[in-house]
Design an enzyme around this catalytic site. Structure first.
Site, PDB file in Angstrom:
ATOM      1  CB  CYS A 166      -0.934   0.070   1.184  1.00  0.00           C
ATOM      2  SG  CYS A 166      -1.998  -1.341   1.357  1.00  0.00           S
ATOM      3  NE  ARG A 207       4.926   0.652  -0.443  1.00  0.00           N
ATOM      4  CZ  ARG A 207       5.610   0.125   0.550  1.00  0.00           C
ATOM      5  NH1 ARG A 207       6.877  -0.110   0.421  1.00  0.00           N
ATOM      6  NH2 ARG A 207       5.036  -0.169   1.686  1.00  0.00           N
ATOM      7  CD1 TRP A 235      -0.515  -6.398  -0.868  1.00  0.00           C
ATOM      8  CD2 TRP A 235      -0.444  -6.266  -3.081  1.00  0.00           C
ATOM      9  NE1 TRP A 235      -0.136  -7.613  -1.351  1.00  0.00           N
ATOM     10  CE2 TRP A 235      -0.087  -7.566  -2.705  1.00  0.00           C
ATOM     11  CE3 TRP A 235      -0.479  -5.941  -4.433  1.00  0.00           C
ATOM     12  CZ2 TRP A 235       0.249  -8.547  -3.622  1.00  0.00           C
ATOM     13  CZ3 TRP A 235      -0.146  -6.923  -5.351  1.00  0.00           C
ATOM     14  CH2 TRP A 235       0.215  -8.205  -4.945  1.00  0.00           C
ATOM     15  CG  ASN A 240       0.546   2.226   3.757  1.00  0.00           C
ATOM     16  OD1 ASN A 240      -0.504   2.228   3.141  1.00  0.00           O
ATOM     17  ND2 ASN A 240       1.676   2.718   3.292  1.00  0.00           N
ATOM     18  N   GLY A 241      -0.154  -1.163   6.314  1.00  0.00           N
ATOM     19  CA  GLY A 241       0.279  -2.143   7.308  1.00  0.00           C
ATOM     20  C   GLY A 241      -0.877  -3.005   7.767  1.00  0.00           C
ATOM     21  CD  GLU A 254      13.237 -20.653  -5.914  1.00  0.00           C
ATOM     22  OE1 GLU A 254      12.711 -21.428  -6.718  1.00  0.00           O
ATOM     23  OE2 GLU A 254      13.053 -19.430  -5.936  1.00  0.00           O
ATOM     24  CE  LYS A 265      14.562 -16.846  -8.053  1.00  0.00           C
ATOM     25  NZ  LYS A 265      13.358 -17.474  -7.716  1.00  0.00           N
ATOM     26  CD  GLU A 319      14.042 -16.773 -12.051  1.00  0.00           C
ATOM     27  OE1 GLU A 319      13.071 -16.659 -12.790  1.00  0.00           O
ATOM     28  OE2 GLU A 319      13.934 -16.970 -10.828  1.00  0.00           O
ATOM     29  CG  HIS A 323      22.705 -43.011 -11.124  1.00  0.00           C
ATOM     30  ND1 HIS A 323      22.884 -44.368 -11.137  1.00  0.00           N
ATOM     31  CD2 HIS A 323      22.530 -42.670  -9.824  1.00  0.00           C
ATOM     32  CE1 HIS A 323      22.807 -44.839  -9.898  1.00  0.00           C
ATOM     33  NE2 HIS A 323      22.599 -43.820  -9.080  1.00  0.00           N
ATOM     34  CE  LYS A 370       6.639 -11.159  -9.485  1.00  0.00           C
ATOM     35  NZ  LYS A 370       7.721 -12.002  -8.960  1.00  0.00           N
TER      36      LYS A 370
HETATM   37  C1  F6R Z   1      10.837 -17.753 -10.642  1.00  0.00           C
HETATM   38  C2  F6R Z   1       9.440 -17.380 -10.692  1.00  0.00           C
HETATM   39  C3  F6R Z   1       8.499 -18.263 -11.420  1.00  0.00           C
HETATM   40  C4  F6R Z   1       7.153 -18.338 -10.711  1.00  0.00           C
HETATM   41  C5  F6R Z   1       6.157 -19.102 -11.582  1.00  0.00           C
HETATM   42  C6  F6R Z   1       4.820 -19.240 -10.910  1.00  0.00           C
HETATM   43  O1  F6R Z   1      11.593 -16.820  -9.948  1.00  0.00           O
HETATM   44  O2  F6R Z   1       9.041 -16.357 -10.174  1.00  0.00           O
HETATM   45  O3  F6R Z   1       9.045 -19.534 -11.594  1.00  0.00           O
HETATM   46  O4  F6R Z   1       7.327 -18.952  -9.467  1.00  0.00           O
HETATM   47  O5  F6R Z   1       5.992 -18.440 -12.812  1.00  0.00           O
HETATM   48  O6  F6R Z   1       4.218 -18.007 -10.701  1.00  0.00           O
HETATM   49  P1  F6R Z   1       3.057 -17.839  -9.657  1.00  0.00           P
HETATM   50  O7  F6R Z   1       3.607 -18.114  -8.311  1.00  0.00           O
HETATM   51  O8  F6R Z   1       2.590 -16.424  -9.816  1.00  0.00           O
HETATM   52  O9  F6R Z   1       1.996 -18.837 -10.028  1.00  0.00           O
END
Ligand code: F6R
Length: 613
Positions: free
Chosen positions: A2, A27, A76, A102-103, A486, A490, A493, A509, A608
């Site tokens: 927010c 935000r 948000w 906010n919060g 993970e 990271k 990507e 293997h 995203k």
């Molecule tokens: C990696 C990343 C993606 C998401 C994936 C699922 O850093 O952000 O692998 O985790 O696209 O996205 P959501 O969680 O929005 O379903």
């Protein structure tokens, strides 16, 4: 989470508020609103669901809103779906007090019950309405003026917040207070500005005061006063902001990813607190799950994409170990097209930050069509997955801007931990005392994450040595393998360095043939039952020329004899080590990316929210 803007001075408030809100839109962007006062007239309030652009459309010509004193908010959603009703500003029943916030107010239900007993009615589902009405209650009950009423309310609420209020009896004045959530007061001649983040006011002033926790401010044209919680005046010094506007939006961090990595202690803490009390008891009623629902589960099916799938891998180990319920984890895009049987009494858990990922949404629909119950672990209130699932556990990561997830991932981990603990308690696998002890340990994670972040320069130094790497391998067993998945994602990507995660026992293997002189292999070793085995695999790699980074728990100092570079994370219950071990790996990805000059917040080819198949 927010954004707040406020203005009082010689100019018209509405354009300043709308401009500030636009700067804060990152935000939160599910609804927004402003309230502007013209002298003694009642405030004009306009609110709208959606983006600031939608609010502007609703307002029409900005000159239509007249007044030189006003407050604004971009939301948000945390309590209550995104809607015009739940949008801020909120007001008391007779408009005596109007405000934005906010919060999170943790004890808002208790406050709402108290106020209801005193004749108050509630029109929204927000915690904000509760705090505004609590201020109104004290204002009227004691008649001691706005500052006393605010300080009484602050002493009554628990949580972190920033609050900005106007009182009908005090035209041309704005009052604010904060505890935990950021808030600054800007000054330009006789004009005063309020903002939750610097960018909102940078076009008007660079001279700001910082309000500390449990402090209040009173603003009118030509005067800014500060008070402590006892309403005693405070003297503050003006500070000059030197950031450029774009950097300010990132809160002083070079990139959103780094900002979000640093927001993890708070995001994890907020998520844990959303379903636990001071006695470390879990209450899942906000998700809709009952003890009967939990007892009826025979199987768990966890579904997600990318990092959310990796959370599922962690959750599989934790759920199976704590509850004994068999767990299957599926990549959503594979699951939705496979004709695999879904047993009755299965609980399908769909994990998604955005709540809009197309494959995860279709997987959820497939589970519903099969007649099983669905639980969404989602960060965005009112998102499609949240709306369609039978139960919802909202993570409180706040808006995640960087494409690579960090803080949402961390909140999803603890959400699963909390579910597993509560399932185990309800089904008799854990006693109340054992469950509370685990929650208590979970609550130590934010501090421990912070300790790892405090030592980030070491990782930066190490990462810079591997900026030119072509391949990086991550190996581990059990929960550590899930962490490796993970960490590897990271890395690839954000930095475009090819990397792979392998279950350490699988290397020989086939994949071990790729190991040659100087290849970086990161061994994750936090699980005492398998640590010796992983270490043996690391030794095998080293003898073939691999360069080893060992990521392990404090105390496992023999790692220093094996690995070329060691990172030690604080000790915790071994079910929860992923929450800590992932942090250095996020930092590794970030710093390698930085050293290679990649746009770390927006890596190529990625979006995203993946709303297409
Ligand atoms: C990696 C990343 C993606 C998401 C994936 C699922 O850093 O952000 O692998 O985790 O696209 O996205 P959501 O969680 O929005 O379903």
């Amino acid at each position: 989470m927010c954004g707040i803007v406020g203005y009082v001075g010689k100019d018209q408030a509405a354009p300043i508020l709308l401009e500030g809100l636009t700067k804060l839109e990152y935000r939160g962007y599910d609804s927004a609103g402003i309230a502007v006062r013209d002298g003694k007239n009642a405030p004009v309030t306009v609110k709208e669901k959606g983006r600031i652009a939608d609010l502007k459309d609703k307002i029409g010509p900005v000159e239509s809103i007249v007044g030189t004193c006003g407050i604004g908010h971009t939301r948000w959603a945390t309590h209550g779906a995104p809607s015009e009703t739940n949008a801020h500003p909120h007001h008391s029943d007779d408009d005596a007090v109007i405000g934005v916030h906010n919060g999170i107010i943790e004890n808002y239900e208790e406050i709402r019950d108290k106020l209801k007993r005193n004749g108050y009615r509630f029109y929204s589902q927000t915690d904000t309405e509760c705090i505004i009405k609590l201020v109104d209650y004290y204002y009227k009950k004691y008649g001691e003026g706005p500052l006393r009423a605010i300080s009484r309310a602050i002493l009554r609420v628990r949580g972190s917040y920033a609050l900005c209020l106007m009182f009908a009896d005090y035209p041309g004045e704005i009052f604010c207070a904060r505890n935990g959530s950021p808030m600054i007061i800007g000054k330009n001649g006789k004009d005063a500005f309020i903002a939750s983040d610097v960018p909102a006011i940078l076009n008007h002033t660079r001279k700001v005061y910082y309000i500390d926790n449990m402090e209040m401010a009173r603003l009118k044209e030509g005067s800014i006063e500060f008070y402590n919680i006892d309403c005693e005046p405070l003297v503050k010094t003006l500070t000059e902001i030197t950031w450029d506007a774009e950097a300010a939006e990132r809160g002083g961090f070079e990139h959103f990813m780094m900002k979000e990595i640093h927001e993890q202690p708070k995001a994890v803490e907020d998520t844990i607190h959303s379903v636990t009390d001071d006695k470390d008891k879990i209450d899942l009623s906000s998700t809709g799950l009952t003890a009967e629902d939990i007892k009826a589960i025979d199987n768990i099916l966890i579904i997600g994409c990318g990092s959310a799938y990796h959370v599922g891998m962690v959750a599989q180990y934790v759920f199976e170990d704590m509850t004994g319920i068999p767990v299957r984890v599926e990549v959503a895009s594979e699951f939705r097209y496979r004709r695999s049987p879904i047993a009755p009494n299965t609980l399908a858990i769909i994990i998604s930050q955005s709540g809009e990922t197309a494959d995860s949404l279709e997987a959820l629909r497939k589970c519903k069509a099969a007649g099983v119950k669905t639980l969404a672990i989602v960060n965005v209130i009112g998102s499609s997955i949240a709306r369609e699932a039978d139960y919802v556990f909202y993570t409180l990561a706040g808006p995640e801007i960087a494409v690579a997830t960090t803080k949402a991932y961390s909140t999803q981990l603890v959400a699963n931990d909390l579910l597993a603990i509560e399932f185990a308690r309800v089904r008799g696998n854990l006693t109340k005392k054992q469950a509370a002890a685990l929650v208590k340990e979970l609550k130590t994670l934010p501090d421990k994450i912070q300790r790892i972040l405090d030592d980030k320069e070491r990782i930066q130094w190490f990462a810079s040595k591997f900026a030119n790497a072509n391949d990086i391998f991550f190996i581990g067993r059990g929960l550590d393998f899930a962490t490796c998945m993970e960490g590897s994602l990271k890395m690839k990507e954000t930095s475009y360095v090819h990397s792979e995660a392998y279950a350490a026992g699988e290397l020989k293997h086939g994949t071990i043939s790729l190991i040659e002189d100087g290849i970086l292999v990161i061994g994750v070793c936090t699980q005492s039952e398998v640590i010796e085995k992983t270490i043996s695999n690391m030794v095998e790699v080293k003898s073939r020329g691999g360069y080893l980074m060992g990521l392990t728990t404090a105390g496992n100092y023999n790692m220093e004899d094996i690995a070329n570079f060691c990172v030690f994370i604080p000790k915790t219950d071994e079910h929860f080590t992923t929450s800590l071990a992932v942090i250095p790996l996020q930092l590794m990805g970030y710093y390698v990316s930085l050293a290679r000059g990649v746009d770390v917040d927006k890596p190529r080819n990625l979006a995203k929210s993946v709303t297409v198949e």
